[in-house]
Structures are given as C-alpha cells and as structure tokens.
Design a protein around this motif. Structure first.
Motif, PDB file in Angstrom:
ATOM      1  N   THR A   1      45.156 -48.137  26.313  1.00  0.00           N
ATOM      2  CA  THR A   1      44.443 -48.008  27.572  1.00  0.00           C
ATOM      3  C   THR A   1      44.689 -46.606  28.111  1.00  0.00           C
ATOM      4  OG1 THR A   1      43.975 -49.035  29.715  1.00  0.00           O
ATOM      5  CG2 THR A   1      46.282 -48.956  29.043  1.00  0.00           C
ATOM      6  N   LEU A   2      43.654 -46.044  28.730  1.00  0.00           N
ATOM      7  CA  LEU A   2      43.695 -44.689  29.294  1.00  0.00           C
ATOM      8  C   LEU A   2      43.244 -44.726  30.743  1.00  0.00           C
ATOM      9  CD1 LEU A   2      41.657 -42.761  26.538  1.00  0.00           C
ATOM     10  CD2 LEU A   2      44.142 -42.934  26.710  1.00  0.00           C
ATOM     11  N   THR A   3      43.737 -43.764  31.521  1.00  0.00           N
ATOM     12  CA  THR A   3      43.238 -43.586  32.878  1.00  0.00           C
ATOM     13  C   THR A   3      43.446 -42.140  33.282  1.00  0.00           C
ATOM     14  OG1 THR A   3      43.252 -44.475  35.128  1.00  0.00           O
ATOM     15  CG2 THR A   3      45.394 -44.232  34.053  1.00  0.00           C
ATOM     16  N   HIS A   4      42.579 -41.644  34.157  1.00  0.00           N
ATOM     17  CA  HIS A   4      42.806 -40.335  34.767  1.00  0.00           C
ATOM     18  C   HIS A   4      42.216 -40.348  36.169  1.00  0.00           C
ATOM     19  CE1 HIS A   4      38.712 -39.203  33.393  1.00  0.00           C
ATOM     20  NE2 HIS A   4      39.090 -39.628  32.210  1.00  0.00           N
ATOM     21  N   ASP A   5      43.067 -39.938  37.124  1.00  0.00           N
ATOM     22  CA  ASP A   5      42.674 -39.917  38.529  1.00  0.00           C
ATOM     23  C   ASP A   5      43.693 -39.087  39.297  1.00  0.00           C
ATOM     24  OD1 ASP A   5      41.145 -40.599  40.805  1.00  0.00           O
ATOM     25  OD2 ASP A   5      42.470 -42.282  41.257  1.00  0.00           O
ATOM     26  N   ALA A   6      43.256 -38.455  40.359  1.00  0.00           N
ATOM     27  CA  ALA A   6      44.133 -37.718  41.272  1.00  0.00           C
ATOM     28  C   ALA A   6      45.008 -36.702  40.551  1.00  0.00           C
ATOM     29  CB  ALA A   6      44.991 -38.692  42.082  1.00  0.00           C
ATOM     30  N   GLY A   7      44.431 -36.044  39.540  1.00  0.00           N
ATOM     31  CA  GLY A   7      45.166 -34.990  38.850  1.00  0.00           C
ATOM     32  C   GLY A   7      46.137 -35.469  37.790  1.00  0.00           C
ATOM     33  N   LEU A   8      46.122 -36.757  37.485  1.00  0.00           N
ATOM     34  CA  LEU A   8      47.012 -37.294  36.458  1.00  0.00           C
ATOM     35  C   LEU A   8      46.203 -38.044  35.404  1.00  0.00           C
ATOM     36  CD1 LEU A   8      49.812 -38.728  38.753  1.00  0.00           C
ATOM     37  CD2 LEU A   8      49.916 -36.632  37.398  1.00  0.00           C
ATOM     38  N   ALA A   9      46.686 -38.009  34.173  1.00  0.00           N
ATOM     39  CA  ALA A   9      46.102 -38.782  33.086  1.00  0.00           C
ATOM     40  C   ALA A   9      47.236 -39.565  32.440  1.00  0.00           C
ATOM     41  CB  ALA A   9      45.433 -37.866  32.061  1.00  0.00           C
ATOM     42  N   ALA A  10      46.975 -40.826  32.129  1.00  0.00           N
ATOM     43  CA  ALA A  10      48.011 -41.671  31.546  1.00  0.00           C
ATOM     44  C   ALA A  10      47.437 -42.491  30.403  1.00  0.00           C
ATOM     45  CB  ALA A  10      48.587 -42.607  32.606  1.00  0.00           C
ATOM     46  N   ALA A  11      48.347 -42.861  29.495  1.00  0.00           N
ATOM     47  CA  ALA A  11      47.977 -43.715  28.370  1.00  0.00           C
ATOM     48  C   ALA A  11      49.119 -44.678  28.095  1.00  0.00           C
ATOM     49  CB  ALA A  11      47.695 -42.881  27.127  1.00  0.00           C
ATOM     50  N   PHE A  12      48.757 -45.879  27.665  1.00  0.00           N
ATOM     51  CA  PHE A  12      49.732 -46.896  27.299  1.00  0.00           C
ATOM     52  C   PHE A  12      49.302 -47.480  25.966  1.00  0.00           C
ATOM     53  CE2 PHE A  12      51.451 -51.261  27.434  1.00  0.00           C
ATOM     54  CZ  PHE A  12      52.802 -50.948  27.567  1.00  0.00           C
ATOM     55  N   VAL A  13      50.251 -47.607  25.038  1.00  0.00           N
ATOM     56  CA  VAL A  13      49.974 -48.107  23.688  1.00  0.00           C
ATOM     57  C   VAL A  13      50.899 -49.270  23.380  1.00  0.00           C
ATOM     58  CG1 VAL A  13      50.005 -47.525  21.216  1.00  0.00           C
ATOM     59  CG2 VAL A  13      49.270 -45.818  22.889  1.00  0.00           C
ATOM     60  N   VAL A  14      50.338 -50.298  22.758  1.00  0.00           N
ATOM     61  CA  VAL A  14      51.114 -51.436  22.250  1.00  0.00           C
ATOM     62  C   VAL A  14      50.801 -51.558  20.761  1.00  0.00           C
ATOM     63  CG1 VAL A  14      51.492 -53.936  22.369  1.00  0.00           C
ATOM     64  CG2 VAL A  14      51.051 -52.632  24.472  1.00  0.00           C
ATOM     65  N   ALA A  15      51.842 -51.665  19.945  1.00  0.00           N
ATOM     66  CA  ALA A  15      51.674 -51.855  18.502  1.00  0.00           C
ATOM     67  C   ALA A  15      52.063 -53.276  18.153  1.00  0.00           C
ATOM     68  CB  ALA A  15      52.550 -50.880  17.731  1.00  0.00           C
ATOM     69  N   GLU A  16      51.193 -53.946  17.399  1.00  0.00           N
ATOM     70  CA  GLU A  16      51.443 -55.296  16.930  1.00  0.00           C
ATOM     71  C   GLU A  16      51.592 -55.282  15.420  1.00  0.00           C
ATOM     72  OE1 GLU A  16      49.465 -58.937  18.847  1.00  0.00           O
ATOM     73  OE2 GLU A  16      47.947 -57.346  18.871  1.00  0.00           O
ATOM     74  N   GLY A  17      52.337 -56.221  14.921  1.00  0.00           N
ATOM     75  CA  GLY A  17      52.481 -56.362  13.474  1.00  0.00           C
ATOM     76  C   GLY A  17      53.701 -57.176  13.133  1.00  0.00           C
ATOM     77  N   GLU A  18      54.127 -57.011  11.905  1.00  0.00           N
ATOM     78  CA  GLU A  18      55.328 -57.671  11.410  1.00  0.00           C
ATOM     79  C   GLU A  18      56.390 -56.624  11.149  1.00  0.00           C
ATOM     80  OE1 GLU A  18      55.765 -60.928  11.353  1.00  0.00           O
ATOM     81  OE2 GLU A  18      53.736 -61.139  12.108  1.00  0.00           O
ATOM     82  N   PRO A  19      57.524 -56.719  11.810  1.00  0.00           N
ATOM     83  CA  PRO A  19      58.579 -55.719  11.591  1.00  0.00           C
ATOM     84  C   PRO A  19      59.039 -55.759  10.140  1.00  0.00           C
ATOM     85  CG  PRO A  19      59.343 -57.470  13.059  1.00  0.00           C
ATOM     86  CD  PRO A  19      57.925 -57.746  12.742  1.00  0.00           C
ATOM     87  N   LEU A  20      59.362 -54.587   9.632  1.00  0.00           N
ATOM     88  CA  LEU A  20      59.808 -54.489   8.237  1.00  0.00           C
ATOM     89  C   LEU A  20      61.303 -54.659   8.119  1.00  0.00           C
ATOM     90  CD1 LEU A  20      57.578 -51.483   7.252  1.00  0.00           C
ATOM     91  CD2 LEU A  20      57.150 -53.900   6.892  1.00  0.00           C
TER      92      LEU A  20
END
Length: 119
Positions: free
Chosen positions: A100-119
């Motif tokens: 997910t991404l957002t940018h407002d009021a001079g800031l930009a942010a991103a959040f990432v979630v990784a799914e899977g099976e741990p090795l």
C-alpha cells in the motif's frame, strides 16, 4: 503465514531536492516506465522499494531497477520483480507481496507484507 513486513516514509520536498541535485538518480532507482511519473509518485515508489528491502531483511541480491511498482486497473499498486531480486524473494519462501502507498502533506509512505512459508 506472514514472514515479513516493512514500512518506509519519505519527505517529498527533500526527495525532490535530491533528484534536482542528482538527476541521474532517477535512472539508478527507477525503471523506464516509472521515470516519467510525478515526483510525489516516485517518492512513494522509492518508499515501497525501501519497505520491500526491509521486508526481505536486507538488500543482498536486490537491485533497484529490478523492482517496479505498477498499478492494477483499479489503481491498486503491486510489485513487478525481475532478475536476481525476483530470485531472492522466491528463495526466501515468499509467495505473495502486499503493498500500500500514500502521499499527502509532503510525505510519501509505503507498507509491505510478505506471505509465504518460512524456510
């Protein structure tokens, strides 16, 4: 199963000053398709790439231009990975990345979630 998360925040005016000072930075950080975007959108994409690196636990084998942030028809952003970066993600057992991404009021942010099976 969630196997990693990452978040990043970018000061858009500072990002714009950095790009103005070092224009070649755009070629080192972004794919050709990304380079034509507005700077606020590029700042959010830079945050997404940083958040992905945090999700992976480091940048070994990861290359900036092998990470592209594209949008679905609905506008939802997603990663398009290639080369060694795609291989690193696969080697870590990641089967899905959520962004997910957002940018407002001079800031930009991103959040990432990784799914899977741990090795």
């Amino acid at each position: 199963m969630i196997i990693g998360t990452g978040i990043d925040l970018v000061d858009v005016p500072r990002f714009e000053r950095t790009v103005a000072r070092t224009p070649r930075l755009l070629q080192r950080l972004f794919t050709e398709r990304e380079q034509g975007m507005r700077l606020s959108s590029l700042a959010a994409r830079y945050a997404a790439k940083e958040a992905l690196i945090k999700t992976l636990g480091g940048s070994d084998g990861v290359h900036w231009t092998e990470i592209e942030i594209a949008s679905e028809a609905s506008g939802k952003p997603h990663f398009v990975l290639s080369g060694t970066t795609a291989a690193v993600v696969e080697q870590r057992g990641i089967t899905a990345l959520h962004l997910t991404l957002t940018h407002d009021a001079g800031l930009a942010a991103a959040f990432v979630v990784a799914e899977g099976e741990p090795l």
